[in-house]
Design an enzyme around this catalytic site. Sequence first.
Site, PDB file in Angstrom:
ATOM      1  N   HIS A 192      55.730 -21.916 -20.374  1.00 37.96           N
ATOM      2  CA  HIS A 192      55.573 -23.508 -19.884  1.00 37.96           C
ATOM      3  C   HIS A 192      54.461 -23.534 -19.216  1.00 37.96           C
ATOM      4  O   HIS A 192      53.986 -24.645 -18.569  1.00 37.96           O
ATOM      5  CB  HIS A 192      56.334 -23.281 -18.837  1.00 37.96           C
ATOM      6  CG  HIS A 192      57.957 -23.546 -18.837  1.00 37.96           C
ATOM      7  ND1 HIS A 192      58.573 -22.382 -20.048  1.00 37.96           N
ATOM      8  CD2 HIS A 192      58.544 -24.568 -19.326  1.00 37.96           C
ATOM      9  CE1 HIS A 192      59.453 -23.106 -20.111  1.00 37.96           C
ATOM     10  NE2 HIS A 192      60.129 -24.074 -19.955  1.00 37.96           N
TER      11      HIS A 192
ATOM     12  N   ASP B 192      59.827 -26.968 -29.738  1.00 39.26           N
ATOM     13  CA  ASP B 192      59.961 -26.922 -28.012  1.00 39.26           C
ATOM     14  C   ASP B 192      59.282 -27.976 -27.159  1.00 39.26           C
ATOM     15  O   ASP B 192      58.860 -29.094 -28.123  1.00 39.26           O
ATOM     16  CB  ASP B 192      59.516 -25.818 -27.486  1.00 39.26           C
ATOM     17  CG  ASP B 192      60.293 -25.696 -26.349  1.00 39.26           C
ATOM     18  OD1 ASP B 192      61.066 -25.634 -25.485  1.00 39.26           O
ATOM     19  OD2 ASP B 192      60.272 -24.156 -25.997  1.00 39.26           O
TER      20      ASP B 192
END
Length: 1000
Positions: free
Chosen positions: A253, A327
């Site tokens: 992230h 993703d």
Amino acid sequence: MKQFLFRIAVFSALLFLVTNCSTTKDKKSVVTLSKAGIAEEEEIYIPHIKSERKNYFPETLAENQWVDSIYNQMTFEDKVGQLFMVAAYSNKDSIHTNAIKKLVRDYKIGGVIFFQGGPKRQARLTNQYQSLAKVPLFVGIDAEWGMSMRLDSTFRYPFNMTLGAIKDLKLVEKVGVAMAKESKRMGVHFNFAPVLDINTNPKNPIIGFRSFGENKVSVAEHAIALMNGTQGQGIFATGKHFPGHGDTSTDSHYALPVVNATADHIEKVELYPYKRMFDEGLVSVMVAHLNVPSLEPREGYPTSISQPVVTNLLKNEMGFEGLIFTDALNMKGASNFKKPGDIDLEAFMAGNDILLFAENVPLAVDKIRAAFQEGSISENRLAESVKKILRYKFKAGLNHYKPVEEINLYNELNPKSNLSLQYELYENAVTVVKNEAVLPIRNLNQKIAYVKIGEDQNSAFVNTLKKYTDVTEVSDVNTDSLLVKLANFETVIIGYHKSDKTWWKTYEFTEAELQLIAKISEQKKVILDCFTKPYSLSKISNFEAIEGVIVSYQNTEVAQEVSAELIFGAIESKGKLSVSINDEYKAGHGLTTQNLNRLGFSTPENMGMSSEKLNQIEKLANKAIDGKMAPGMQILVARKGKVIYQKSFGHQTYDGKIKVKNTDLYDVASLTKMVATLPNVMQLYDRKKVNLVTTLGEMLPSFQGSNKAGITFKTLLSHYGLLQAWIPFYKATVGADKKPLERYYRKTAVPGFSKRVCDSLYLRDDYHDSIMKQIIDSPLLDKKEYKYSDFTFIILKQYLEKKTGKSLDQLTYENFYQSLGMNNTLYNPLTKFDKSVIAPTEEDTYFRQTTIQGYVHDMEAAMEGGVAGHAGVFSNALDVAKMMQLFLQKGQYGGVSYFSPETFEVFNTCHFCAEGNRRGLGFDKPQLSGGGPTCGCVSKSSFGHTGFTGTIAWADPETELVYVFLSNRTYPDSNLPNKLSKENIREDIQKIIQDAIIVR
């Protein structure tokens, strides 16, 4: 890469051999390649050929026609729009909502992935967005442990690491089914789960709990089970994070993690679950943002936009034909590499079908259009992904789209079956890592302390521990002071409680906590229970000094409750470590402990009963309270050794000041006969100190020569010995004004007057002899018939005390209450408990002239100093249930044999049923006809007793049920009509319980 390609060639050859030699496609395709130079992880999985792969959603003619029809009507913009699944939130404002609507309406996006919010708000937005879509939208959600990962007011299933400890894969499949039903109810088509990452790096900052574990085979099998449950319900599962995010130390992230594993290792380990999943029919894969130099030669190039990874490896070499998601493209692991628009284009050209969480759809569409016009993207390439998307939209039923129904949404998302499954899961997951003869705790005759470490709540754990025996919470910020407080304790249970809500944060003990554990374990017998990741234990240096170690994985209330049950032997341990703690305690390790058959706790459905039906008890309880039949009550139901219903209603008195709690004490009245005197008598019978034909004259010499000398043990306990019902002994000791006479009583305890009747009232010690003389001299009944008599158990108390040389309260405590953990059951409760936790039984205006609270209501028992054979015990419903369960288990409880099954059968036999007497020996039995103590719907083998204060305890061996009802219906005036009995409240509740049985 050469080595990797060589291995693919080896696989191809072996695949040929397997597919040509194997006769069954379900056979596990595992071969040993040690001779081929593979030393580590020698199990190599050989995938099935494509035609033999399971297909949950087979292609149909109708599907082909629908896909072609829709595709042929699409503009270029319509087609490109299908590639995008954008992030949607139901907890944001109208600006966000309108932006999503614009993307649906103007850019024809193919789907949305929902994040934070609430179910009703999300359902409403789903319907709004779908109403604007030219082609119905895919709806996805990242719900690895259920909708609660993203939405409030929804159910949280255990993390994958917890599920990884479970060996019964059918339970994991049930989780998949339950989560799929949630998704279907919410109009969701994709749940981005299961996680296939093998968590070989304990320091992994983002996978951890999300992984099933560190063993590739276990991860694959648990993932397959979850997928089977999900896709079996028509919801699409998504394996992630390809090619494997388990061995990373960076959160994608925030940055691009590096995986330095060789292609050989990746192929053997990380890809293993994917191969297995593909053969089992996995619909979709999510590709991670990883830097894997052995797979992608370009430096720092994310796997999510890597053609060698997505197209060459995933699609071509591994033969995956399902949908491929990136993703989230807003994650720094991707967005730091390329800007919005550029990253989307790169991801599509790499071979992905759906671009997840695109940050700038208009810009990305422009980039893809330009590439298409330049010839970098062909019509075939675009059609490949778009038609695949349309195919799965058809499979999802979007060719006949229906809006999400908002009515009753909360209840349908939170069925009672979820909680039942939760109990099963934790009962199978909690893992005993170490046990040096401390688990389960057998001896309850020891001082046990509980010490909490960690910042999260622990009430369910502590409360459940205390249901088994006295457990003292000990705390002090100063370690030395804490050790002083622990000086008199033999065993210390240390609970380490870390919050599930911050699962990504540190799970490790602080240095101070490690030192505390070390110092306590140096001095005391310690059971350490960790309600967090197993990795937490890796820093403990004095592991050898700790006698018992348990991993409970999570700090949920059910995990705490189940773990406490395991500690005291209500269940056996079944879990196996999903990850390694150290070299000694590795993944797959887990000890089995013994089930001591103590009462446990579960849901009605797990025990074959209906919680919805049992909820009808509340209506009858409130009817009794509203009708002034009793101010309050405790009601408990147990089945098959599990308490499945335990609630308290009303208040201690009608003024409504103190609510009844499950831990409050009630005067159980004549239940004393069954929970105190009778089991002691049964022990003497079991030891052949008395038999059925022993006479009263033989038992007590004082009865020799009396009209009762020939009464046999059997007739005495069957209330068939012609004894009078009772004598109001107290009346001879009060005056015309109904006040105690001075010649019998004193206001303080003085020599000769020590029998405490109530506050400031003590009876002379020798009055017991007067009571016994009146019983001995009393006439017998004229007619041989069943007549319930308190004399029976007054006599038996005398017998027990003469035979053993101990008072009945001492005898019962030593023989039963102490070892059964009935720590809330005793005579004269004010010696241990505050009056505020004891329900009063009467405002006495005829004898003691005071509120009777904490003193026995029965007058004769009060004149015995509160200790009598027929009355005097105070208890709560759970403790009474323990004694009933002991009877139901025919004398066996907690690993102790109190008396033989043969003895129980003798006492539970109706010896005079043929003569119209329903009684067993000491036990009451169901009525033979007409009214009686039960609903008339229990088996003839059932047994129990009722009490004057408004109590009943009943057990049925055929249905394995225990029912306890405690109240103080005698308050404020016992002389008022017994409406509780006349209205059949206790019997009607018993009928509800019987009707609640689903599976016999």
